[in-house]
Scaffold this motif. Structure first.
Motif, PDB file in Angstrom:
ATOM      1  N   SER A 116      -5.616 -56.261 -10.343  1.00 15.18           N
ATOM      2  CA  SER A 116      -6.070 -57.655 -10.368  1.00 15.18           C
ATOM      3  C   SER A 116      -6.643 -58.066  -9.018  1.00 15.18           C
ATOM      4  N   ILE A 117      -7.189 -59.288  -8.969  1.00 14.39           N
ATOM      5  CA  ILE A 117      -7.696 -59.840  -7.709  1.00 14.39           C
ATOM      6  C   ILE A 117      -6.584 -59.872  -6.666  1.00 14.39           C
ATOM      7  N   ALA A 118      -5.419 -60.337  -7.079  1.00 12.07           N
ATOM      8  CA  ALA A 118      -4.287 -60.428  -6.153  1.00 12.07           C
ATOM      9  C   ALA A 118      -3.887 -59.047  -5.636  1.00 12.07           C
ATOM     10  N   ASP A 119      -3.899 -58.062  -6.516  1.00  6.90           N
ATOM     11  CA  ASP A 119      -3.534 -56.696  -6.133  1.00  6.90           C
ATOM     12  C   ASP A 119      -4.532 -56.132  -5.125  1.00  6.90           C
ATOM     13  N   LYS A 120      -5.823 -56.346  -5.386  1.00 10.09           N
ATOM     14  CA  LYS A 120      -6.859 -55.837  -4.483  1.00 10.09           C
ATOM     15  C   LYS A 120      -6.826 -56.533  -3.129  1.00 10.09           C
ATOM     16  N   ALA A 121      -6.330 -57.786  -3.119  1.00  8.56           N
ATOM     17  CA  ALA A 121      -6.220 -58.514  -1.855  1.00  8.56           C
ATOM     18  C   ALA A 121      -5.010 -58.062  -1.041  1.00  8.56           C
ATOM     19  N   GLY A 122      -4.066 -57.384  -1.701  1.00 11.67           N
ATOM     20  CA  GLY A 122      -2.883 -56.916  -1.002  1.00 11.67           C
ATOM     21  C   GLY A 122      -1.673 -57.812  -1.107  1.00 11.67           C
ATOM     22  N   LEU A 123      -1.698 -58.774  -2.053  1.00 13.31           N
ATOM     23  CA  LEU A 123      -0.525 -59.614  -2.269  1.00 13.31           C
ATOM     24  C   LEU A 123       0.633 -58.774  -2.788  1.00 13.31           C
ATOM     25  N   GLN A 124       1.835 -59.121  -2.348  1.00  7.62           N
ATOM     26  CA  GLN A 124       3.018 -58.369  -2.743  1.00  7.62           C
ATOM     27  C   GLN A 124       4.093 -59.301  -3.279  1.00  7.62           C
ATOM     28  N   VAL A 125       5.009 -58.725  -4.043  1.00 11.89           N
ATOM     29  CA  VAL A 125       6.142 -59.482  -4.563  1.00 11.89           C
ATOM     30  C   VAL A 125       6.937 -60.061  -3.396  1.00 11.89           C
ATOM     31  N   ALA A 126       7.349 -61.316  -3.524  1.00 16.91           N
ATOM     32  CA  ALA A 126       8.130 -62.069  -2.532  1.00 16.91           C
ATOM     33  C   ALA A 126       7.265 -62.694  -1.448  1.00 16.91           C
ATOM     34  N   ASP A 127       5.932 -62.450  -1.446  1.00 19.81           N
ATOM     35  CA  ASP A 127       5.049 -63.175  -0.530  1.00 19.81           C
ATOM     36  C   ASP A 127       5.082 -64.661  -0.871  1.00 19.81           C
ATOM     37  N   GLU A 128       5.100 -65.519   0.159  1.00 14.80           N
ATOM     38  CA  GLU A 128       4.996 -66.958  -0.063  1.00 14.80           C
ATOM     39  C   GLU A 128       3.673 -67.452   0.512  1.00 14.80           C
ATOM     40  N   VAL A 129       2.814 -68.007  -0.350  1.00 12.14           N
ATOM     41  CA  VAL A 129       1.495 -68.470   0.081  1.00 12.14           C
ATOM     42  C   VAL A 129       1.650 -69.725   0.944  1.00 12.14           C
ATOM     43  N   LYS A 130       0.961 -69.731   2.083  1.00 12.41           N
ATOM     44  CA  LYS A 130       1.034 -70.869   2.996  1.00 12.41           C
ATOM     45  C   LYS A 130      -0.271 -71.637   3.099  1.00 12.41           C
ATOM     46  N   THR A 131      -1.408 -70.936   3.026  1.00  8.36           N
ATOM     47  CA  THR A 131      -2.704 -71.621   3.076  1.00  8.36           C
ATOM     48  C   THR A 131      -3.685 -70.952   2.123  1.00  8.36           C
ATOM     49  N   VAL A 132      -4.611 -71.761   1.600  1.00  8.60           N
ATOM     50  CA  VAL A 132      -5.762 -71.277   0.837  1.00  8.60           C
ATOM     51  C   VAL A 132      -6.987 -71.820   1.549  1.00  8.60           C
ATOM     52  N   GLY A 133      -7.825 -70.930   2.086  1.00  8.07           N
ATOM     53  CA  GLY A 133      -8.897 -71.392   2.951  1.00  8.07           C
ATOM     54  C   GLY A 133      -8.271 -71.984   4.199  1.00  8.07           C
ATOM     55  N   ARG A 191      -6.651 -74.969   4.001  1.00  5.70           N
ATOM     56  CA  ARG A 191      -5.787 -76.040   3.528  1.00  5.70           C
ATOM     57  C   ARG A 191      -4.374 -75.541   3.247  1.00  5.70           C
ATOM     58  N   PRO A 192      -3.372 -76.299   3.701  1.00 12.23           N
ATOM     59  CA  PRO A 192      -1.982 -75.880   3.501  1.00 12.23           C
ATOM     60  C   PRO A 192      -1.559 -75.977   2.043  1.00 12.23           C
ATOM     61  N   VAL A 193      -0.628 -75.128   1.670  1.00 16.21           N
ATOM     62  CA  VAL A 193      -0.123 -75.078   0.291  1.00 16.21           C
ATOM     63  C   VAL A 193       1.399 -75.093   0.327  1.00 16.21           C
ATOM     64  N   LYS A 194       1.993 -75.998  -0.463  1.00 12.45           N
ATOM     65  CA  LYS A 194       3.453 -76.060  -0.517  1.00 12.45           C
ATOM     66  C   LYS A 194       4.005 -75.810  -1.911  1.00 12.45           C
ATOM     67  N   SER A 195       3.119 -75.788  -2.925  1.00 11.80           N
ATOM     68  CA  SER A 195       3.600 -75.628  -4.301  1.00 11.80           C
ATOM     69  C   SER A 195       2.598 -74.833  -5.128  1.00 11.80           C
ATOM     70  N   TRP A 196       3.065 -74.317  -6.266  1.00  8.88           N
ATOM     71  CA  TRP A 196       2.173 -73.598  -7.183  1.00  8.88           C
ATOM     72  C   TRP A 196       1.124 -74.540  -7.773  1.00  8.88           C
ATOM     73  N   THR A 197       1.476 -75.799  -7.993  1.00  9.75           N
ATOM     74  CA  THR A 197       0.510 -76.759  -8.532  1.00  9.75           C
ATOM     75  C   THR A 197      -0.662 -76.923  -7.579  1.00  9.75           C
ATOM     76  N   ARG A 198      -0.349 -77.085  -6.308  1.00 14.39           N
ATOM     77  CA  ARG A 198      -1.385 -77.223  -5.283  1.00 14.39           C
ATOM     78  C   ARG A 198      -2.215 -75.950  -5.176  1.00 14.39           C
ATOM     79  N   PHE A 199      -1.560 -74.809  -5.206  1.00  8.64           N
ATOM     80  CA  PHE A 199      -2.247 -73.521  -5.118  1.00  8.64           C
ATOM     81  C   PHE A 199      -3.228 -73.352  -6.276  1.00  8.64           C
ATOM     82  N   SER A 200      -2.787 -73.656  -7.489  1.00 11.23           N
ATOM     83  CA  SER A 200      -3.640 -73.496  -8.672  1.00 11.23           C
ATOM     84  C   SER A 200      -4.867 -74.397  -8.587  1.00 11.23           C
ATOM     85  N   LEU A 201      -4.672 -75.627  -8.106  1.00 10.61           N
ATOM     86  CA  LEU A 201      -5.777 -76.580  -7.981  1.00 10.61           C
ATOM     87  C   LEU A 201      -6.845 -76.047  -7.026  1.00 10.61           C
TER      88      LEU A 201
END
Length: 453
Positions: free
Chosen positions: A138-155, A157-167
């Motif tokens: 998947s896109i996430a796999d090719k980017a190198g995301l791993q289980v237990a990673d916690e997303v902090k920023t997208v671009g 912009r800070p991210v604190k929740s899955w709702t914000r991340f999805s948006l």
């Protein structure tokens, strides 16, 4: 039944507040600019409530709560006494008419800022964006995301929740450039690049997380039976609350999710369930029923017992987006602008095929969202109302005849040509606009009903 009544009540509150504020924008500016207002109506159709004020304005609450209107004195609709003609809408200068029409969407944007501010002060609850599973290839796999990673920023912009991340991910669907994200991995910050071009358009009924190939991390309950439905396959087999399921057809069960996986293809077939009850191992035979939601999976009719360890794990995942009274003001303005920009990008992606048309929601979808957000709490409900308020402003600014944006388009043409658009042309455009809006309403309602199954 109570669920639907709750959704309906929440929907009426949301739409009532947003429509009232929208029309108040038109009303307030019209009165300030010297235009006589004849009627202020929330809703359409038969009046449920009517009050005539001392200034002659008729205040109405009507039966169909899907909009509203402000009726102003206008010579194009009825004869106007000579002494009132300077108060007629059609007699106003072009800039005054534009200001009155634009005031409705602007009022919704102002309201959105206030609602976001309130939500931020109270604290918007969410779930920390911790990765639970990455789909291979998947896109996430090719980017190198791993289980237990916690997303902090997208671009940036800070991210604190899955709702914000999805948006934020929806905003970038269909782009060819890589999207930078940062994650915390084993206490260290790691920078990654999401190859968005690998994903193509968002699929029908596909969430942004599914498009990326991510599943959120969530605590896995132990395979302890907590509740059993009456007349279910589990009850007929003899299962009881407190039983620990250790195997199904000889396959070891370690967590609750294993039960569902082992029941795939087992609907209507006998399965052997090994359990531990009061320290003793027992074997039961059950015939799982059919699951309407997952037709390929057998249905026992049981729910897990959620122990203290599970509750503590869930508590650690919870987060709150909260700011103090002063800081919440610029944050609310930024969020309003961000959602408005996202609405525009979303429309472009719909037109270019990067987002499916099934993403459009109608009154049923809004009612569900209103009910669910109200059930979560006041901050979440205010946040939902703010999102819908921005959407209402955006839709009304679209250059579609019948909407505020359509009127502004006519006025812009008048500004360029130095003469108004003919009444015949306006009426024809209004009819086309009505047909288009009706078609969009039917499509959105179809999507709503399709999602209900």
């Amino acid at each position: 039944m109570l669920h639907w009544l709750w959704n309906l009540a929440s929907f009426v509150v949301v739409l009532g507040v947003l429509v009232t504020f929208h029309e108040l924008g038109h009303y307030w500016v019209a009165r300030r600019l010297g235009v006589r207002v004849q009627r202020f109506s929330v809703g359409f159709g038969r009046p449920l409530f009517k009050h005539v004020a001392r200034d002659g304005v008729e205040w109405v609450i009507a039966a169909i709560p899907l909009g509203g209107y402000v009726k102003m004195l206008d010579e194009r609709e009825a004869p106007v006494p000579a002494e009132w003609r300077d108060q007629a809408f059609n007699r106003q200068t072009l800039w005054k008419r534009m200001a009155i029409v634009a005031a409705g969407p602007v009022a919704n944007l102002v309201l959105a800022v206030v609602l976001f501010w309130g939500a931020f002060v109270l604290g918007i609850p969410g779930v920390r964006p911790v990765v639970g599973e990455v789909v291979p290839g998947s896109i996430a796999d090719k980017a190198g995301l791993q289980v237990a990673d916690e997303v902090k920023t997208v671009g940036d912009r800070p991210v604190k929740s899955w709702t914000r991340f999805s948006l934020l991910i929806v905003e970038h669907v269909g782009e060819s450039e890589e999207l930078p994200v940062t994650v915390v991995r084993h206490g260290e910050t790691v920078s990654l690049q999401l190859p968005l071009a690998e994903g193509g358009p968002l699929g029908e009924n596909q969430s942004p997380l599914e498009w990326l190939g991510i599943k959120p991390w969530q605590p896995r309950p132990a395979p302890l039976v907590g509740q059993i439905e009456k007349n279910s396959a589990a009850e007929r087999a003899g299962l009881k609350p407190g039983d620990k399921i250790v195997a199904i057809d000889g396959q070891e069960v370690r967590i609750w999710d294993d039960i569902g996986e082992y029941l795939v293809g087992k609907a209507g077939k006998s399965v052997t369930i090994s359990i531990i009850r009061d320290g003793k191992e027992m074997t039961l035979v059950a015939e799982p029923g059919h699951n309407k939601r997952f037709p390929d999976k057998g249905y026992l009719g049981i729910a897990p017992k959620l122990d203290q360890q599970w509750r503590e794990a869930v508590a650690k995942l919870r987060t709150v987006e909260r700011f103090d009274i002063g800081e919440a003001i610029p944050r609310a303005i930024d969020r309003t602008w961000e959602i408005l920009a996202l609405s525009w990008k979303g429309l472009v992606k719909l037109l270019t095929g990067h987002l499916p048309i099934s993403n459009l929601s109608g009154p049923v979808g809004i009612a569900q969202g209103a009910g669910q957000s109200a059930a979560v709490g006041p901050a979440y409900f205010l946040n939902f109302m703010a999102l819908i308020s921005v959407s209402l402003a955006f839709i009304n600014l679209l250059p579609i005849p019948l909407l505020d944006g359509g009127h502004l388009l006519f006025y812009f043409v008048e500004l360029v040509r130095r003469r108004p658009v003919s009444e015949t042309a306006q009426m024809m455009a209004m009819k086309l606009g009505l047909l288009f809006m009706f078609a969009m309403f039917v499509l959105a309602l179809f999507n709503d009903l399709n999602r209900l199954g």
